[in-house]
Scaffold this motif. Structure first.
Motif, PDB file in Angstrom:
ATOM      1  N   LYS A 188       1.509   6.603  -6.990  1.00  0.00           N
ATOM      2  CA  LYS A 188       0.042   7.234  -7.408  1.00  0.00           C
ATOM      3  C   LYS A 188      -0.700   6.529  -8.149  1.00  0.00           C
ATOM      4  O   LYS A 188      -0.862   6.817  -9.468  1.00  0.00           O
ATOM      5  CB  LYS A 188       0.693   8.607  -8.061  1.00  0.00           C
ATOM      6  CG  LYS A 188       1.607   9.549  -7.149  1.00  0.00           C
ATOM      7  CD  LYS A 188       1.550  11.075  -7.699  1.00  0.00           C
ATOM      8  CE  LYS A 188       2.281  12.027  -6.972  1.00  0.00           C
ATOM      9  NZ  LYS A 188       2.695  11.931  -5.814  1.00  0.00           N
ATOM     10  N   ALA A 199       0.725  -1.283   0.019  1.00  0.00           N
ATOM     11  CA  ALA A 199      -0.188  -0.092  -0.069  1.00  0.00           C
ATOM     12  C   ALA A 199       0.980   1.277   0.074  1.00  0.00           C
ATOM     13  O   ALA A 199       0.525   2.057  -0.641  1.00  0.00           O
ATOM     14  CB  ALA A 199      -0.868  -0.046   0.943  1.00  0.00           C
ATOM     15  N   LYS A 200       2.038   1.098   0.670  1.00  0.00           N
ATOM     16  CA  LYS A 200       2.882   2.584   0.656  1.00  0.00           C
ATOM     17  C   LYS A 200       3.406   2.659  -0.534  1.00  0.00           C
ATOM     18  O   LYS A 200       3.505   3.841  -1.023  1.00  0.00           O
ATOM     19  CB  LYS A 200       3.899   1.933   1.771  1.00  0.00           C
ATOM     20  CG  LYS A 200       5.134   2.925   1.831  1.00  0.00           C
ATOM     21  CD  LYS A 200       6.278   2.489   2.991  1.00  0.00           C
ATOM     22  CE  LYS A 200       7.722   3.313   2.797  1.00  0.00           C
ATOM     23  NZ  LYS A 200       7.769   4.448   2.714  1.00  0.00           N
ATOM     24  N   GLY A 257      -0.336  -2.609 -10.704  1.00  0.00           N
ATOM     25  CA  GLY A 257      -1.076  -1.455 -10.991  1.00  0.00           C
ATOM     26  C   GLY A 257      -0.524  -0.647 -12.069  1.00  0.00           C
ATOM     27  O   GLY A 257       0.375  -1.015 -12.757  1.00  0.00           O
ATOM     28  N   TYR A 286      -5.407  -0.861  -7.743  1.00  0.00           N
ATOM     29  CA  TYR A 286      -4.197  -1.597  -7.682  1.00  0.00           C
ATOM     30  C   TYR A 286      -4.641  -2.923  -7.182  1.00  0.00           C
ATOM     31  O   TYR A 286      -5.824  -2.938  -6.695  1.00  0.00           O
ATOM     32  CB  TYR A 286      -2.800  -1.145  -7.089  1.00  0.00           C
ATOM     33  CG  TYR A 286      -3.024  -0.702  -5.616  1.00  0.00           C
ATOM     34  CD1 TYR A 286      -2.990  -1.956  -4.597  1.00  0.00           C
ATOM     35  CD2 TYR A 286      -3.301   0.430  -5.064  1.00  0.00           C
ATOM     36  CE1 TYR A 286      -2.675  -1.532  -3.501  1.00  0.00           C
ATOM     37  CE2 TYR A 286      -3.596   0.844  -3.708  1.00  0.00           C
ATOM     38  CZ  TYR A 286      -3.051  -0.082  -2.652  1.00  0.00           C
ATOM     39  OH  TYR A 286      -3.141  -0.157  -1.625  1.00  0.00           O
ATOM     40  N   ALA A 345       2.271   1.626  -3.422  1.00  0.00           N
ATOM     41  CA  ALA A 345       1.151   2.164  -4.313  1.00  0.00           C
ATOM     42  C   ALA A 345       1.018   3.685  -4.306  1.00  0.00           C
ATOM     43  O   ALA A 345       0.759   4.526  -5.054  1.00  0.00           O
ATOM     44  CB  ALA A 345      -0.148   1.499  -3.908  1.00  0.00           C
ATOM     45  N   ARG A 346       0.948   3.946  -2.721  1.00  0.00           N
ATOM     46  CA  ARG A 346       0.721   5.454  -2.582  1.00  0.00           C
ATOM     47  C   ARG A 346       1.937   6.489  -3.311  1.00  0.00           C
ATOM     48  O   ARG A 346       1.709   7.293  -3.790  1.00  0.00           O
ATOM     49  CB  ARG A 346       0.586   5.629  -1.124  1.00  0.00           C
ATOM     50  CG  ARG A 346       0.069   6.997  -0.594  1.00  0.00           C
ATOM     51  CD  ARG A 346      -0.116   6.919   0.824  1.00  0.00           C
ATOM     52  NE  ARG A 346      -0.548   5.820   1.306  1.00  0.00           N
ATOM     53  CZ  ARG A 346      -0.008   4.921   2.272  1.00  0.00           C
ATOM     54  NH1 ARG A 346       1.250   5.050   2.858  1.00  0.00           N
ATOM     55  NH2 ARG A 346      -0.664   3.835   2.693  1.00  0.00           N
ATOM     56  N   GLU A 358      -2.915   4.900  -6.534  1.00  0.00           N
ATOM     57  CA  GLU A 358      -4.107   4.381  -5.710  1.00  0.00           C
ATOM     58  C   GLU A 358      -5.488   4.348  -6.428  1.00  0.00           C
ATOM     59  O   GLU A 358      -6.575   3.898  -5.922  1.00  0.00           O
ATOM     60  CB  GLU A 358      -4.166   5.332  -4.628  1.00  0.00           C
ATOM     61  CG  GLU A 358      -2.917   4.989  -3.841  1.00  0.00           C
ATOM     62  CD  GLU A 358      -2.975   6.002  -2.397  1.00  0.00           C
ATOM     63  OE1 GLU A 358      -2.880   7.037  -2.616  1.00  0.00           O
ATOM     64  OE2 GLU A 358      -3.128   5.389  -1.372  1.00  0.00           O
ATOM     65  N   ASN A 359      -5.735   4.854  -7.753  1.00  0.00           N
ATOM     66  CA  ASN A 359      -7.055   4.636  -8.346  1.00  0.00           C
ATOM     67  C   ASN A 359      -7.524   3.408  -8.512  1.00  0.00           C
ATOM     68  O   ASN A 359      -8.630   2.987  -8.382  1.00  0.00           O
ATOM     69  CB  ASN A 359      -7.095   5.408  -9.723  1.00  0.00           C
ATOM     70  CG  ASN A 359      -8.467   5.198 -10.323  1.00  0.00           C
ATOM     71  OD1 ASN A 359      -9.286   5.667  -9.819  1.00  0.00           O
ATOM     72  ND2 ASN A 359      -8.269   4.704 -11.580  1.00  0.00           N
TER      73      ASN A 359
END
Ligand code: 5GP
Ligand code: ZN
Length: 117
Positions: free
Chosen positions: A80, A73-74, A108, A85, A76-77, A82-83
């Motif tokens: 960018k 998650a980190k 993603g 993944y 992915a953040r 996060e729309n």
């Protein structure tokens, strides 16, 4: 009994015996670019402690497995994406698992269809 970590591909990557493109590392977790990416972001997140797959995991492994997902998650953040993944944990050859050291795929950066194949 022979030590499974001696020959395990991902243990060897973690020990830098085999090169990898590191994305993240801490005391518990190592993350690196997949060698054959299936999406613009395809990162593998592995626990530093070897276990083969989710079937081998026990209650005491819950935190470590959770950490792997939080690292995904980190990343992915940071990237960018996060729309949308996906974190994927293939369990067993029938689901496409080919490396028997538990790993979370982070995929993603493109549309991901559902259901997966
Ligand atoms: P599985 O099929 O077990 O769920 O995922 C294994 C993943 O490891 C695959 O996506 C594959 O491309 C990746 N992989 C296999 N060998 C290597 C390697 O030597 N280096 C890296 N970076 N990835 C690998
Ligand atoms: Zn291993």
């Amino acid at each position: 009994m022979t030590d499974p970590t001696t020959s395990c591909l991902f243990c060897r990557i973690m020990r830098h015996e085999i090169p990898s493109r590191r994305v993240y590392e801490d005391e518990h977790v190592y993350a690196f670019e997949d060698i054959d990416p299936k999406a613009p972001t395809h990162v593998l997140v592995i626990p530093k402690r070897h276990f083969a797959d989710l079937k081998e995991a026990e209650a005491g492994d819950a935190e470590l497995i959770g950490r792997c997902h939080l690292v995904a998650a980190k990343i992915a953040r940071e990237r960018k994406i996060e729309n949308g993944y996906r974190t994927v944990l293939n369990v067993g050859p029938g689901a496409g698992q080919s490396v028997f050291h538990l790993h979370v795929h982070l995929l993603g950066g493109r549309h991901l269809s559902w259901p997966p194949g």
